[in-house]
Design an enzyme around this catalytic site. Structure first.
Site, short mmCIF file in Angstrom:
data_model
loop_
_atom_site.label_atom_id
_atom_site.label_comp_id
_atom_site.label_asym_id
_atom_site.label_seq_id
_atom_site.Cartn_x
_atom_site.Cartn_y
_atom_site.Cartn_z
CD GLU A 1 28.58 52.95 68.45
OE1 GLU A 1 28.41 54.07 68.97
OE2 GLU A 1 29.70 52.45 68.26
CD GLU B 1 31.69 53.25 64.62
OE1 GLU B 1 32.27 53.39 65.74
OE2 GLU B 1 30.66 53.86 64.32
#
Length: 633
Positions: free
Chosen positions: A182, A262
């Site tokens: 991320e 995710e």
């Protein structure tokens, strides 16, 4: 050699070539928008399990349940700080044996999606980065800062050679490896850093392994988190619009497989907040929608586990928000590894897209309510500094932070003396945001109250010149996500009395875990303590198991806040006054049969009048101070 003989040799060689199995491969087919495993189209349905949050004796149980739910892969984070506690000192033993975890997954028929960082977030202490990076106070984490890159490269040169033989291409089960995590959500946006990581991963893992990135499903996050040469994937939960989310991935990867790295099955808990909960129906429907599109999905989390010891991280959202000890996550497998309604809903969805393994889901593991265990006060923390800080204090004109004295986790004690008589109450105060993260204040060994980061920063005190002022500083976990990332711990600024700075400090780094692991205080001579229940103190007790060592949950009736060890194992922080978590998970694997189990509690604020712990056969997650009644037990 005659022609007939040559012909026979060529024929034999041709037969050997035809008989040899095709080379193992895992690749992206950009024309068919899918993965190809050994040349055939392939889709993974995966779940996240963090070996660092699960005791090693339970690894097989958790992975077997994941496999029996119909998943064909497990996604695995590697927390750098779990394996390199000091620069150049590595630990891959016991619960930290990542190779054993990967090999166990292979034995059970599970592929692996590996996420070695170096930054992982995961709501883990400092996002997996070692606290010793902050010994260089001006380091710029997750960037091309040469000091940071040197540490990263040294670590990757230790870790990745352990990974390479386990890659799918080399006969192992690791099909893909994530680079960073991320990164598009981080302020630095340093593409040179990602380029450096790409070069290091390629050099150490070879040209064939599939490398990828993961970012939020927003175009602006993908802008800084992606790099040519790394396949871009996204993450989002069941409340997102699936089509819009994958459109964001298509913005950077017009062709190739759709991947949600995710898919959030639940969410984390913060101390003082509500217990997170996500509907099983919503999670199952979102999974079905993605699988209908042909997408690859990893469920985060499939099993959350526990932030034992000091490993829980924190977020910074307008204020510091530490994560609870439980990482149950409202996941399909509970914190204790038991199947939930959500697991069976997910399994039903998967069965519509691929065959399930033959056989039933293993039943929940047995739990035991060991009942009430009386504790007694062993000593006030201030009376055992000789044990907890054997090298003695560091003298400094002004307070030093944890990193300055090379203390990573836990607690440090700051001591000075009142410089003059204070007959009328004076204000003891700390600069804003300088208590990192909680300070327990004692004057002449009497508890005065608590100072907190983003909370109370003043107390009223009075005393005489020369009176001893002690402040026990607790590190509640370093920030694991966001821009405000170099999260130094301790007293970051000086304390003042009526705006006059205090000086001449003695600073005690406390090695509490080392003492307890060596048998203290159970193996030590009893201490006599005449002071009351308030302030930091150790309490001890023992209990025996009735011939079995089953998992259990421990409740803290009337206790305030602190840390729990059983048989030297640090089970983490308890804070029932803050909630929502009211019980700590105790794995049966740390308990003893046939001899006493030693309990050690460090209570930081105030113990109950008749201290005891209550061992239950189920957890209590969802009680906060604002809507709970006082404990009657």
């Amino acid at each position: 050699m005659g022609l007939p003989a040559l012909g026979l040799l060529l024929a034999a060689a041709l037969l050997r070539t035809e008989a040899a199995p095709p080379a193992r491969s895992f690749q992206i087919d950009f024309e068919q928008d899918c993965f190809r495993k050994d040349g055939a189209p392939f889709r993974y349905v995966s779940g996240s399990v963090h070996y660092a949050r699960v005791p090693r004796p339970a690894w097989r149980d958790r992975l077997l349940r994941l496999y029996m739910a119909g998943l064909n892969a497990v996604q695995v984070y590697v927390p750098w700080n779990y394996h390199e506690p000091q620069p150049g000192v590595y630990d891959f033993s016991g619960d930290r044996d990542v190779e054993a975890f990967l090999d166990l997954a292979a034995e059970l028929g599970l592929l692996v999606i590996l996420r070695p960082g170096p930054y992982i977030c995961a709501e883990w202490e400092m996002g997996g980065l070692p606290a010793w990076l902050l010994w260089k106070a001006d380091i710029i984490l997750r960037s091309s800062d040469p000091a940071y890159l040197a540490a990263v490269d040294a670590w990757l040169h230790v870790l990745l050679p352990k990974i390479k033989p386990r890659l799918y291409q080399h006969g192992g089960n690791i099909i893909s490896v994530q680079v960073e995590n991320e990164y598009g959500s981080y302020y630095a946006c340093d593409l040179g850093y990602l380029q450096h990581l790409l070069g290091t991963f390629r050099a150490l893992l070879g040209p064939e392994v599939l490398l990828f990135t993961t970012d939020g499903a927003q175009v602006e996050e993908l802008r800084c988190g992606t790099l040519q040469g790394l396949y871009a994937t996204i993450d989002f939960g069941p409340d997102s619009n699936v089509t819009e989310a994958f459109d964001a991935q298509r913005h950077v990867e017009p062709m190739g497989p759709l991947v949600n790295s995710e898919y959030y099955t639940g969410w984390l808990d913060y101390w003082g907040g509500p217990h997170a909960s996500t509907s099983a129906t919503l999670v199952a429907q979102g999974l079905a929608d993605m699988l209908q599109l042909g997408a690859n999905v990893n469920m985060y989390m499939f099993h959350g586990g526990t932030n034992f010891a000091y490993w829980s991280g924190a977020d910074f959202k307008d204020q510091y928000k530490p994560v609870t000890t439980s990482y149950d996550y409202d996941a399909p497998l509970s914190e204790a590894g038991d199947p939930t309604e959500k697991l069976f809903a997910i399994r039903t969805v998967i069965s519509k897209f691929q065959p399930l393994p033959v056989g039933p889901m293993p039943p929940p593991t047995p739990k035991y309510a060991y009942g009430r265990v009386a504790l007694h006060k062993y000593a006030d923390l201030l009376d055992v500094l000789d044990v907890l800080s054997p090298s003695g204090p560091i003298q400094s004109q002004f307070p030093l932070i944890f990193e300055a004295v090379k203390q990573a986790h836990g607690f440090m004690l700051y001591r000075t003396q009142l410089p003059y008589d204070i007959l009328a109450p004076a204000t003891l105060s700390a600069p804003p945001h300088s208590i990192c993260d909680r300070g327990y204040v004692m004057l002449q060994k009497e508890y005065q109250g608590t100072l907190e980061r983003d909370g109370q920063t003043e107390l009223r005190v009075k005393g005489k010149a020369g009176d001893t002022l002690d402040v026990l500083l607790e590190n509640m976990g370093r920030i694991s996500f966001g821009a405000n990332f170099s999260d130094f711990k301790g007293l970051l600024g000086n304390l003042s009395l009526d705006s006059r700075p205090l000086s001449k400090w003695l600073i005690y780094p406390l090695a509490i875990d080392a003492a307890i692991q060596q048998g203290w205080p159970h193996a030590a001579l009893p201490k006599s303590s005449c002071r009351g229940r308030a302030g930091p103190a150790f309490y001890t007790g023992t209990f025996e198991t009735p011939g079995i060592a089953w998992d259990t949950f421990v409740k803290f009736p009337g206790w305030s806040k602190g840390q729990l060890w059983i048989n030297g194992f640090n089970l983490g922080r308890y804070w029932p006054r803050q909630g929502p978590q009211q019980t700590l998970f105790v794995p049966g694997s740390i308990l003893r049969v046939g001899c006493p189990n030693n309990i050690t509690v460090l209570e930081l604020e105030e113990a109950p009048p008749n201290p005891f712990l209550l061992f239950l056969d189920q957890p209590l997650f969802n009680t906060t101070l604002s809507h709970s009644s006082p404990d009657k037990e």
